[in-house]
Design an enzyme around this catalytic site. Structure first.
Site, mmCIF file in Angstrom:
data_model
loop_
_atom_site.group_PDB
_atom_site.id
_atom_site.type_symbol
_atom_site.label_atom_id
_atom_site.label_comp_id
_atom_site.label_asym_id
_atom_site.label_seq_id
_atom_site.Cartn_x
_atom_site.Cartn_y
_atom_site.Cartn_z
ATOM 1 N N ARG A 138 0.831 -1.212 0.000
ATOM 2 C CA ARG A 138 0.000 0.000 0.000
ATOM 3 C C ARG A 138 0.866 1.263 0.000
ATOM 4 O O ARG A 138 0.548 2.245 -0.690
ATOM 5 C CB ARG A 138 -0.941 -0.005 1.214
ATOM 6 N N ARG B 39 8.664 27.221 -2.598
ATOM 7 C CA ARG B 39 7.237 26.920 -2.744
ATOM 8 C C ARG B 39 6.724 27.206 -4.150
ATOM 9 O O ARG B 39 6.843 28.316 -4.656
ATOM 10 C CB ARG B 39 6.436 27.741 -1.721
ATOM 11 N N GLU C 188 -16.768 5.176 5.249
ATOM 12 C CA GLU C 188 -15.833 4.651 6.244
ATOM 13 C C GLU C 188 -15.721 5.661 7.363
ATOM 14 O O GLU C 188 -16.435 6.665 7.365
ATOM 15 C CB GLU C 188 -14.461 4.398 5.606
ATOM 16 N N HIS D 129 3.420 25.400 -6.820
ATOM 17 C CA HIS D 129 2.442 24.319 -6.940
ATOM 18 C C HIS D 129 2.977 23.172 -7.785
ATOM 19 O O HIS D 129 2.637 22.017 -7.559
ATOM 20 C CB HIS D 129 1.127 24.832 -7.538
ATOM 21 N N LYS E 153 -3.187 7.058 0.925
ATOM 22 C CA LYS E 153 -2.954 7.307 2.351
ATOM 23 C C LYS E 153 -2.141 8.596 2.496
ATOM 24 O O LYS E 153 -0.957 8.590 2.855
ATOM 25 C CB LYS E 153 -2.276 6.093 3.008
ATOM 26 N N LEU F 211 -10.268 4.309 2.111
ATOM 27 C CA LEU F 211 -8.911 3.762 2.163
ATOM 28 C C LEU F 211 -9.055 2.243 2.250
ATOM 29 O O LEU F 211 -9.864 1.733 3.028
ATOM 30 C CB LEU F 211 -8.160 4.271 3.398
HETATM 31 N N1 PMP Z 1 -9.741 4.397 6.624
HETATM 32 C C1 PMP Z 1 -9.050 5.494 6.991
HETATM 33 C C2 PMP Z 1 -9.515 6.831 6.517
HETATM 34 C C3 PMP Z 1 -7.914 5.351 7.812
HETATM 35 O O1 PMP Z 1 -7.194 6.438 8.166
HETATM 36 C C4 PMP Z 1 -7.546 4.069 8.273
HETATM 37 C C5 PMP Z 1 -6.372 3.895 9.194
HETATM 38 N N2 PMP Z 1 -5.164 4.173 8.589
HETATM 39 C C6 PMP Z 1 -8.288 2.963 7.866
HETATM 40 C C7 PMP Z 1 -9.389 3.165 7.031
HETATM 41 C C8 PMP Z 1 -7.918 1.570 8.297
HETATM 42 O O2 PMP Z 1 -6.741 1.138 7.659
HETATM 43 P P1 PMP Z 1 -5.811 0.021 8.315
HETATM 44 O O3 PMP Z 1 -6.673 -1.143 8.618
HETATM 45 O O4 PMP Z 1 -4.814 -0.262 7.255
HETATM 46 O O5 PMP Z 1 -5.209 0.633 9.541
#
Ligand code: PMP
Length: 283
Positions: A51, A100, A179, A102, A147, A203
């Site tokens: 990831r 700086r 989520e 963009h 992430k 995520l």
């Molecule tokens: N969604 C978000 C927005 C997150 O920040 C996280 C934690 N990093 C998760 C889901 C869960 O991911 P993981 O199981 O890999 O920690």
């Protein structure tokens, strides 16, 4: 003295100096990863590295040392005397420091890489009795699959939850539950496990993936489908997942009591299987 990792070196944390022109500081132009240490091993490190590489690729940050993460994370655990306790390692990679603008720095500059480890006490009480969470419109961007360290919508939403005595904020986008601010969410309806499918709106959690595998191995019916907000009253069980909270039951969602207001049987059985997997890995 706390030891941290900075640009290829393990250093006393207070010797680390960051440029004020770092693009992580100026633009939140960076990504991160968090792994869990279980008194002897990192859980599913290889998925975290995969990831991590994907996040880097999506932001076009060139860091060729991603495969060294497992090794220096292990060194951080040792040098900070965390081998025999639950611990976490945080890694952040930004596009580096440049005047700086963009547009990306040209010529390219080296990325800034920082990692540190800390010991923590798992929140056993929440894992056993469950948590109450709030519901709120998803105010994030449309690349939640990356992430990224740009977490202001997440931190503002989580802060709102905390100020209301709640343990997570769950997002709704276009009437669908996506989520949490730092977790994925699952629902049980008529013995079927529901969670939002992998997409740019969530995520792809490593815990989510492993919980889906464990559920599948246990013969539980799975539907990777987003749940509509107007179907909340049908939910019999709910839980969130993430690297530190593992699987934590949800007993109240946006003011609605879930099931009997206590962790349900499907949740508890998946939780037990996850715990057994950890025990087996500990050997
Ligand atoms: N969604 C978000 C927005 C997150 O920040 C996280 C934690 N990093 C998760 C889901 C869960 O991911 P993981 O199981 O890999 O920690």
């Amino acid at each position: 003295m706390e030891t941290a990792y900075f640009n290829g070196k393990l250093l006393p944390k207070d010797e680390i100096k960051l440029s004020p022109d770092d693009r992580g500081f100026l633009f939140a132009d960076g990504i991160y990863e968090v792994v869990r240490w279980y008194e002897g091993f990192f859980y599913d490190m290889s998925s975290h590295v995969t990831r991590l590489k994907r996040s880097l690729r999506e932001l076009r940050i060139n860091w060729s040392e991603a495969d060294s993460f497992a090794a220096f994370a292990g060194n951080l655990i040792k040098m900070n005397n965390l081998e025999n306790q639950p611990a976490m390692v945080y890694l952040q990679v930004t596009r580096g420091a440049a005047r700086r603008s963009h547009s990306f720095p040209s010529p390219e500059v080296p990325p800034t890489v920082y990692a540190y480890a800390w010991g923590f006490m798992p929140d056993r009480n929440s894992m056993e009795t469950g948590i109450k969470v709030m519901l709120k419109e998803d105010i994030r961007w449309s690349r939640c699959d990356i992430k990224s360290v740009a977490l202001l919508p997440n931190t503002l939403s989580f802060q709102e939850a905390c100020e209301n005595g709640l343990k997570e904020c769950i997002f709704i986008r276009n009437g669908l539950i996506t989520e949490g601010s730092h977790s994925n969410i699952f629902f049980v309806i008529d013995n079927t496990l529901f969670t939002h499918p992998e997409s740019n709106h969530i995520l792809s959690g490593i815990t989510r993936k492993n919980i889906l595998r464990i559920a599948q191995e246990s013969g539980i019916k799975i539907r990777e489908e987003a749940l509509q907000e107007n179907r909340i009253r049908l939910i019999q069980e709910a839980f969130i997942t993430n690297t530190s909270a593992e699987l934590t039951p949800v007993t109240e969602l946006g003011g609605n009591t879930i099931g009997e207001g206590v962790p349900g049987p499907v949740t508890k059985s998946i939780r037990t299987k996850f715990d057994n997997e950890i025990k087996a890995l500990k050997g």
